[in-house]
Design a protein around this motif. Structure first.
Motif, mmCIF file in Angstrom:
data_model
loop_
_atom_site.group_PDB
_atom_site.id
_atom_site.type_symbol
_atom_site.label_atom_id
_atom_site.label_comp_id
_atom_site.label_asym_id
_atom_site.label_seq_id
_atom_site.Cartn_x
_atom_site.Cartn_y
_atom_site.Cartn_z
ATOM 1 N N GLY A 33 21.931 -13.235 -36.874
ATOM 2 C CA GLY A 33 20.735 -12.902 -36.499
ATOM 3 C C GLY A 33 19.860 -14.135 -36.215
ATOM 4 N N ALA A 34 18.688 -13.907 -36.148
ATOM 5 C CA ALA A 34 17.683 -12.968 -36.786
ATOM 6 C C ALA A 34 17.670 -12.051 -35.347
ATOM 7 C CB ALA A 34 16.328 -13.211 -37.279
ATOM 8 N N ARG A 35 17.247 -10.625 -35.757
ATOM 9 C CA ARG A 35 17.049 -9.599 -34.870
ATOM 10 C C ARG A 35 15.939 -10.003 -33.887
ATOM 11 N NH1 ARG A 35 15.730 -3.591 -35.476
ATOM 12 N NH2 ARG A 35 13.599 -3.371 -35.122
ATOM 13 N N LYS A 36 16.081 -9.522 -32.324
ATOM 14 C CA LYS A 36 15.205 -9.778 -31.440
ATOM 15 C C LYS A 36 15.004 -11.326 -31.009
ATOM 16 C CE LYS A 36 14.470 -6.805 -29.846
ATOM 17 N NZ LYS A 36 15.336 -6.174 -29.349
ATOM 18 N N CYS A 37 16.160 -12.116 -31.457
ATOM 19 C CA CYS A 37 15.777 -13.364 -31.156
ATOM 20 C C CYS A 37 16.999 -13.989 -30.157
ATOM 21 C CB CYS A 37 16.262 -14.330 -32.238
ATOM 22 S SG CYS A 37 14.819 -14.537 -33.574
ATOM 23 N N GLU B 127 27.055 -12.226 -25.568
ATOM 24 C CA GLU B 127 27.606 -11.954 -24.305
ATOM 25 C C GLU B 127 27.948 -13.181 -23.477
ATOM 26 O OE1 GLU B 127 28.677 -8.969 -23.175
ATOM 27 O OE2 GLU B 127 27.733 -7.880 -24.699
ATOM 28 N N PHE B 128 27.166 -14.417 -23.561
ATOM 29 C CA PHE B 128 27.310 -15.449 -22.756
ATOM 30 C C PHE B 128 28.390 -16.102 -23.323
ATOM 31 C CE2 PHE B 128 22.596 -15.719 -21.646
ATOM 32 C CZ PHE B 128 22.691 -14.711 -20.870
ATOM 33 N N LEU B 129 28.617 -16.106 -24.836
ATOM 34 C CA LEU B 129 29.624 -16.958 -25.526
ATOM 35 C C LEU B 129 30.786 -16.317 -25.298
ATOM 36 C CD1 LEU B 129 28.376 -17.809 -28.886
ATOM 37 C CD2 LEU B 129 28.908 -19.327 -27.092
ATOM 38 N N LEU C 135 16.858 -18.406 -34.140
ATOM 39 C CA LEU C 135 15.609 -18.257 -34.401
ATOM 40 C C LEU C 135 14.644 -18.409 -33.246
ATOM 41 C CD1 LEU C 135 15.538 -20.520 -37.766
ATOM 42 C CD2 LEU C 135 15.926 -17.924 -37.489
ATOM 43 N N ARG C 136 13.324 -17.691 -33.147
ATOM 44 C CA ARG C 136 12.621 -18.104 -31.991
ATOM 45 C C ARG C 136 11.333 -17.845 -32.676
ATOM 46 N NH1 ARG C 136 12.276 -12.936 -28.045
ATOM 47 N NH2 ARG C 136 11.099 -14.560 -26.892
ATOM 48 N N ASN C 137 10.156 -18.522 -31.846
ATOM 49 C CA ASN C 137 8.748 -18.460 -32.394
ATOM 50 C C ASN C 137 8.641 -17.041 -32.997
ATOM 51 O OD1 ASN C 137 6.186 -17.381 -32.307
ATOM 52 N ND2 ASN C 137 5.657 -19.343 -30.840
ATOM 53 N N LEU D 294 17.117 -20.562 -25.393
ATOM 54 C CA LEU D 294 18.058 -19.658 -24.898
ATOM 55 C C LEU D 294 17.870 -18.703 -23.820
ATOM 56 C CD1 LEU D 294 21.248 -18.514 -25.353
ATOM 57 C CD2 LEU D 294 20.072 -16.720 -26.479
ATOM 58 N N ILE D 295 16.498 -18.362 -23.525
ATOM 59 C CA ILE D 295 16.071 -17.705 -22.411
ATOM 60 C C ILE D 295 15.777 -18.454 -21.166
ATOM 61 C CG2 ILE D 295 13.871 -16.286 -21.672
ATOM 62 C CD1 ILE D 295 13.396 -15.197 -24.445
ATOM 63 N N VAL D 296 15.260 -19.697 -21.604
ATOM 64 C CA VAL D 296 14.932 -20.509 -20.304
ATOM 65 C C VAL D 296 16.048 -21.626 -19.838
ATOM 66 C CG1 VAL D 296 12.496 -20.560 -20.528
ATOM 67 C CG2 VAL D 296 13.652 -22.256 -21.798
ATOM 68 N N PHE E 122 15.272 -13.127 -16.298
ATOM 69 C CA PHE E 122 16.250 -13.421 -17.266
ATOM 70 C C PHE E 122 17.305 -13.917 -16.658
ATOM 71 C CE2 PHE E 122 13.619 -10.607 -20.114
ATOM 72 C CZ PHE E 122 13.181 -11.672 -20.746
ATOM 73 N N TYR E 123 18.322 -14.829 -17.427
ATOM 74 C CA TYR E 123 19.514 -15.343 -16.854
ATOM 75 C C TYR E 123 20.386 -13.831 -17.121
ATOM 76 C CZ TYR E 123 18.544 -20.031 -16.258
ATOM 77 O OH TYR E 123 18.008 -21.315 -15.518
ATOM 78 N N CYS E 124 21.371 -13.822 -15.955
ATOM 79 C CA CYS E 124 22.335 -12.970 -15.905
ATOM 80 C C CYS E 124 23.621 -13.470 -15.755
ATOM 81 C CB CYS E 124 22.268 -11.575 -14.990
ATOM 82 S SG CYS E 124 20.473 -10.891 -15.030
ATOM 83 N N ALA F 43 18.699 -2.360 -20.257
ATOM 84 C CA ALA F 43 17.175 -2.361 -20.078
ATOM 85 C C ALA F 43 16.373 -2.441 -21.290
ATOM 86 C CB ALA F 43 16.924 -0.884 -19.564
ATOM 87 N N THR F 44 17.131 -2.406 -22.677
ATOM 88 C CA THR F 44 16.567 -2.563 -24.024
ATOM 89 C C THR F 44 16.410 -4.039 -24.366
ATOM 90 O OG1 THR F 44 18.572 -2.515 -25.021
ATOM 91 C CG2 THR F 44 17.564 -0.572 -24.728
ATOM 92 N N LYS F 45 16.895 -5.040 -23.606
ATOM 93 C CA LYS F 45 16.580 -6.327 -23.673
ATOM 94 C C LYS F 45 15.807 -6.785 -22.698
ATOM 95 C CE LYS F 45 19.872 -5.951 -26.908
ATOM 96 N NZ LYS F 45 19.525 -6.183 -28.149
ATOM 97 N N GLY F 46 14.565 -7.591 -23.130
ATOM 98 C CA GLY F 46 13.614 -8.198 -22.150
ATOM 99 C C GLY F 46 12.731 -7.184 -21.697
ATOM 100 N N ARG F 47 12.259 -6.407 -22.756
ATOM 101 C CA ARG F 47 11.106 -5.453 -22.391
ATOM 102 C C ARG F 47 9.904 -6.001 -22.341
ATOM 103 N NH1 ARG F 47 13.422 -2.370 -27.604
ATOM 104 N NH2 ARG F 47 14.277 -0.589 -26.900
ATOM 105 N N LYS F 48 9.083 -5.094 -21.567
ATOM 106 C CA LYS F 48 7.455 -5.879 -21.388
ATOM 107 C C LYS F 48 6.941 -5.483 -22.872
ATOM 108 C CE LYS F 48 3.659 -5.241 -18.564
ATOM 109 N NZ LYS F 48 2.931 -6.010 -19.148
ATOM 110 N N HIS F 49 6.359 -6.686 -23.425
ATOM 111 C CA HIS F 49 5.585 -6.582 -24.504
ATOM 112 C C HIS F 49 4.205 -5.870 -24.484
ATOM 113 C CE1 HIS F 49 8.140 -9.842 -26.650
ATOM 114 N NE2 HIS F 49 8.876 -8.906 -26.204
ATOM 115 N N PRO F 50 3.604 -5.175 -25.248
ATOM 116 C CA PRO F 50 2.460 -4.561 -25.071
ATOM 117 C C PRO F 50 1.340 -5.664 -25.156
ATOM 118 C CG PRO F 50 3.307 -4.058 -27.409
ATOM 119 C CD PRO F 50 4.192 -4.591 -26.442
#
Ligand code: A3P
Length: 283
Positions: A34-38, A45-47, A119-121, A195-197, A229-231, A243-250
């Protein structure tokens, strides 16, 4: 037939087929806890593009689920993919990170296992977590509260640590439990924001940690402008996460003074002795 790991690698490099009997289901030698959502799905998938890695495609949640855990390690092993002796079996289940019993259970399985902690912000992670639950509830037609009213205790005006999304982001509380059971060099921390950038750099660090060749490179990943995002590039095909990854945040009201406190309190949390976590990355 007396084939060594080097022998198997040579067969693969020469394009020869490896005898099927060498493919076995093996317990994981590495787990993304984990952590979830990080960014756990992206990392897995990349590994999995790496020839020396065989990843379980779904989340096992073996060590955190009483019913599954009671089925035993042999059941767990049977759920692993077939792998060659030179390949690392990799599993990811984000709830392991926060579940108190898990470090000890994993240690009982393999005390020398390698663990990857993403971990992320913590503020971004909390908002991402909120967003996921928000979407799920909206889909079920349920009413939903605003992030601001969940993250702040309305009575005290302080950070609401009773809110699960906040609790998961108080990384130091969870990391402490892992450090009680595993040595620091068994745990590799991936910076989920990096990991995103710059996924290639983060993956190279993981490859080094696992002691495998640097194979996942710019050849395998590209930045998809539409997704933001990277693909993955697989032959002529492009493969992005769902589509559930990289959602627009409110939109979160940033001018809210109380919310500014949330950022400060959540960003600068000390880890256990000598370890500081300025922006959720263990130094
Ligand atoms: P958001 O959907 O809030 O943006 P997990 O897989 O652990 O649930 O993490 C999901 C998060 O992975 C996403 O959160 C997204 O920010 C992040 N992520 C990292 N790399 C990504 C990629 N290449 N494609 C999509 N999402 C990615």
């Amino acid at each position: 037939d007396g084939l060594t790991v080097g022998g198997v690698r040579k067969l693969l490099e020469d394009g020869e087929s490896v005898p099927d009997k060498l493919k076995l289901k093996r317990l994981p030698q590495c787990i993304i806890i984990g952590a979830r959502k990080c960014g756990t799905r992206a990392l897995l998938e990349f590994l999995n593009l790496h020839p020396d890695i065989k990843a379980v495609d779904h989340e096992m949640h073996f060590f955190d689920d009483v019913d599954k855990y009671s089925l035993g390690l042999e059941w767990y092993r049977q759920n692993m993919p077939l792998s060659l002796p030179n390949q690392i079996t990799l599993e990811k289940s984000p709830r392991y990170f926060i579940t108190p019993k898990v470090p000890d259970r994993i240690k009982q399985m393999n005390s020398t296992i390698k663990l990857i902690m993403l971990l992320r912000n913590p503020v971004t992670r909390t908002i991402s977590d909120f967003t996921q639950v928000y979407y799920n509830k909206i889909a079920k037609g349920k009413m939903f509260e605003k992030f601001e009213s969940l993250a702040i205790d309305q009575r005290t005006g302080k950070v609401n640590t009773g809110y699960k999304a906040v609790r998961i982001s108080l990384y130091y509380q969870h990391v402490e439990r892992w450090l009680e059971k595993f040595s620091r060099d068994q745990i590799h921390i991936v910076d989920g924001d990096e990991l995103i950038v710059d996924p290639v750099s983060e993956i190279r660090k993981v490859e080094n940690f696992l002691g495998i060749r640097n194979q996942v490179t710019e050849k395998n990943l590209y930045f998809n402008e539409t997704r933001g995002f990277y693909c993955m590039k697989q032959g002529t095909k492009s493969n992005c996460l769902g589509a559930t990854k990289g959602r627009k945040h409110p939109h979160i009201e940033q001018n809210d003074n109380k919310l500014r406190d949330v950022k400060i309190q959540m960003r600068f949390v000390p880890f256990s002795p000598g370890l500081l976590c300025p922006s959720a990355v263990l130094i």
